[in-house]
Design a protein around this motif. Structure first.
Motif, short mmCIF file in Angstrom:
data_model
loop_
_atom_site.label_atom_id
_atom_site.label_comp_id
_atom_site.label_asym_id
_atom_site.label_seq_id
_atom_site.Cartn_x
_atom_site.Cartn_y
_atom_site.Cartn_z
N LEU A 35 0.91 -1.23 -0.05
CA LEU A 35 0.04 -0.16 0.21
C LEU A 35 0.78 1.29 0.04
CD1 LEU A 35 -2.58 -1.13 2.74
CD2 LEU A 35 -2.68 -1.30 0.26
N VAL A 36 0.65 2.13 -0.76
CA VAL A 36 1.36 3.50 -1.06
C VAL A 36 0.55 4.76 -1.00
CG1 VAL A 36 3.00 4.62 -2.31
CG2 VAL A 36 3.22 2.37 -2.43
N GLU A 37 0.56 5.40 0.08
CA GLU A 37 -0.09 6.58 0.13
C GLU A 37 0.60 7.69 -0.42
OE1 GLU A 37 -0.35 4.51 4.49
OE2 GLU A 37 1.25 4.95 2.96
N SER A 38 -0.36 8.89 -0.93
CA SER A 38 0.10 10.02 -1.21
C SER A 38 -1.14 10.90 -1.06
CB SER A 38 0.51 9.90 -2.77
OG SER A 38 -0.57 9.52 -3.74
N GLY A 39 -0.47 12.36 -1.23
CA GLY A 39 -1.42 13.65 -1.30
C GLY A 39 -1.35 14.24 -0.07
N GLY A 40 -0.61 13.98 0.95
CA GLY A 40 -0.40 14.80 2.09
C GLY A 40 -0.01 16.22 2.04
N GLY A 41 -0.04 16.94 2.99
CA GLY A 41 0.46 18.37 2.83
C GLY A 41 0.07 19.17 4.01
N LEU A 42 0.71 20.51 3.87
CA LEU A 42 0.63 21.34 4.99
C LEU A 42 -0.78 22.50 4.15
CD1 LEU A 42 2.82 23.26 7.13
CD2 LEU A 42 1.23 24.48 5.87
N VAL A 43 -1.52 22.41 5.00
CA VAL A 43 -3.02 23.54 4.45
C VAL A 43 -3.51 24.31 5.49
CG1 VAL A 43 -3.40 21.95 2.44
CG2 VAL A 43 -4.48 21.64 4.59
N GLN A 44 -4.12 25.36 5.38
CA GLN A 44 -4.72 26.26 6.10
C GLN A 44 -6.28 25.51 6.65
OE1 GLN A 44 -3.08 28.79 7.78
NE2 GLN A 44 -1.43 27.76 6.42
N ALA A 45 -6.63 26.00 7.87
CA ALA A 45 -7.84 25.56 8.45
C ALA A 45 -8.81 26.01 7.28
CB ALA A 45 -8.16 25.98 9.45
N GLY A 46 -9.80 25.07 7.01
CA GLY A 46 -10.83 25.46 6.03
C GLY A 46 -10.44 24.78 4.77
N ALA A 47 -9.33 24.63 4.30
CA ALA A 47 -8.90 23.82 2.98
C ALA A 47 -9.25 22.49 2.94
CB ALA A 47 -7.43 24.35 2.70
N SER A 48 -8.99 21.86 1.73
CA SER A 48 -9.26 20.76 1.31
C SER A 48 -8.05 19.77 0.88
CB SER A 48 -10.47 20.42 0.22
OG SER A 48 -11.65 20.93 0.68
N LEU A 49 -8.08 18.78 0.97
CA LEU A 49 -6.88 17.84 0.39
C LEU A 49 -7.53 16.39 0.06
CD1 LEU A 49 -3.79 17.91 2.88
CD2 LEU A 49 -3.78 18.55 0.63
N ARG A 50 -6.95 15.86 -1.01
CA ARG A 50 -7.35 14.36 -1.22
C ARG A 50 -6.15 13.38 -1.04
NH1 ARG A 50 -9.86 11.79 -6.76
NH2 ARG A 50 -7.51 11.99 -7.55
N LEU A 51 -6.22 12.44 -0.15
CA LEU A 51 -5.39 11.48 -0.08
C LEU A 51 -5.62 10.15 -1.11
CD1 LEU A 51 -4.95 11.45 3.83
CD2 LEU A 51 -3.99 12.89 2.07
N SER A 52 -4.55 9.64 -1.48
CA SER A 52 -4.78 8.38 -2.30
C SER A 52 -3.72 7.22 -1.81
CB SER A 52 -4.19 8.81 -3.86
OG SER A 52 -4.98 9.82 -4.52
N CYS A 53 -4.57 6.19 -2.07
CA CYS A 53 -3.72 4.85 -1.69
C CYS A 53 -3.90 4.04 -2.84
CB CYS A 53 -4.25 4.32 -0.44
SG CYS A 53 -3.57 2.80 0.21
N ALA A 54 -2.64 3.64 -3.40
CA ALA A 54 -2.58 2.61 -4.37
C ALA A 54 -2.17 1.00 -3.83
CB ALA A 54 -1.61 2.98 -5.43
N ALA A 55 -3.05 0.25 -3.82
CA ALA A 55 -2.70 -1.18 -3.56
C ALA A 55 -2.21 -2.16 -4.76
CB ALA A 55 -3.79 -1.68 -2.88
N SER A 56 -1.22 -2.94 -4.34
CA SER A 56 -0.51 -3.72 -5.54
C SER A 56 -0.73 -5.05 -4.70
CB SER A 56 0.86 -3.17 -5.89
OG SER A 56 1.79 -3.15 -5.13
N GLY A 57 -0.24 -6.09 -5.58
CA GLY A 57 -0.24 -7.55 -4.95
C GLY A 57 -1.72 -7.92 -5.05
N ARG A 58 -1.93 -8.99 -3.99
CA ARG A 58 -3.19 -9.54 -3.86
C ARG A 58 -4.10 -8.87 -2.95
NH1 ARG A 58 -1.87 -15.92 -3.26
NH2 ARG A 58 -3.01 -16.23 -4.97
#
Length: 123
Positions: free
Chosen positions: A4-27
């Protein structure tokens, strides 16, 4: 084996939006995927989970109405859309996979974990 590999984190101000992603490989087929988070000095806590089909989702009360979990068309990717972020959402966010068809909320019910992606919302 599942990776499992996550991405999309960061530093944002209150009230903002972020989208995290997780890609799964294997079984990784036909299993539930979830998001957990861990703030410094605190235990890892459940955030959201979604079944393989995407038909069942579950959310922690603290994020309900602000976060949305979804699956990509290929099913091996899961997203966490985080809206109206608050300082208390600051944590390391982990993607996890559970060999089940329901939506568990405890860490011990998940069998595979990613390395985490940091989300920081300054106060």
């Amino acid at each position: 084996q599942v990776q499992l590999v996550e991405s999309g984190g960061g530093l944002v101000q209150a009230g903002a939006s972020l989208r995290l992603s997780c890609a799964a490989s294997g079984r990784a087929f036909s299993y539930t995927m979830g998001w957990f988070r861990q703030a410094p000095g605190k235990e890892r806590e459940f955030v959201a989970a979604i079944t393989w089909s995407g038909g069942i989702t579950a959310y922690a009360d603290s994020v309900k109405g602000r976060f949305i979990i979804s699956r990509g068309n290929a099913r091996n990717t899961v997203y966490l859309q985080m809206n109206d972020l608050k300082p208390e959402d600051t944590a390391l966010y982990y993607c996890a996979l559970a060999r089940t068809t329901v939506v568990p909320r405890t860490t011990y019910e998940y069998h595979y974990w990613g390395q985490g992606t940091q989300v920081t919302v300054p106060s």
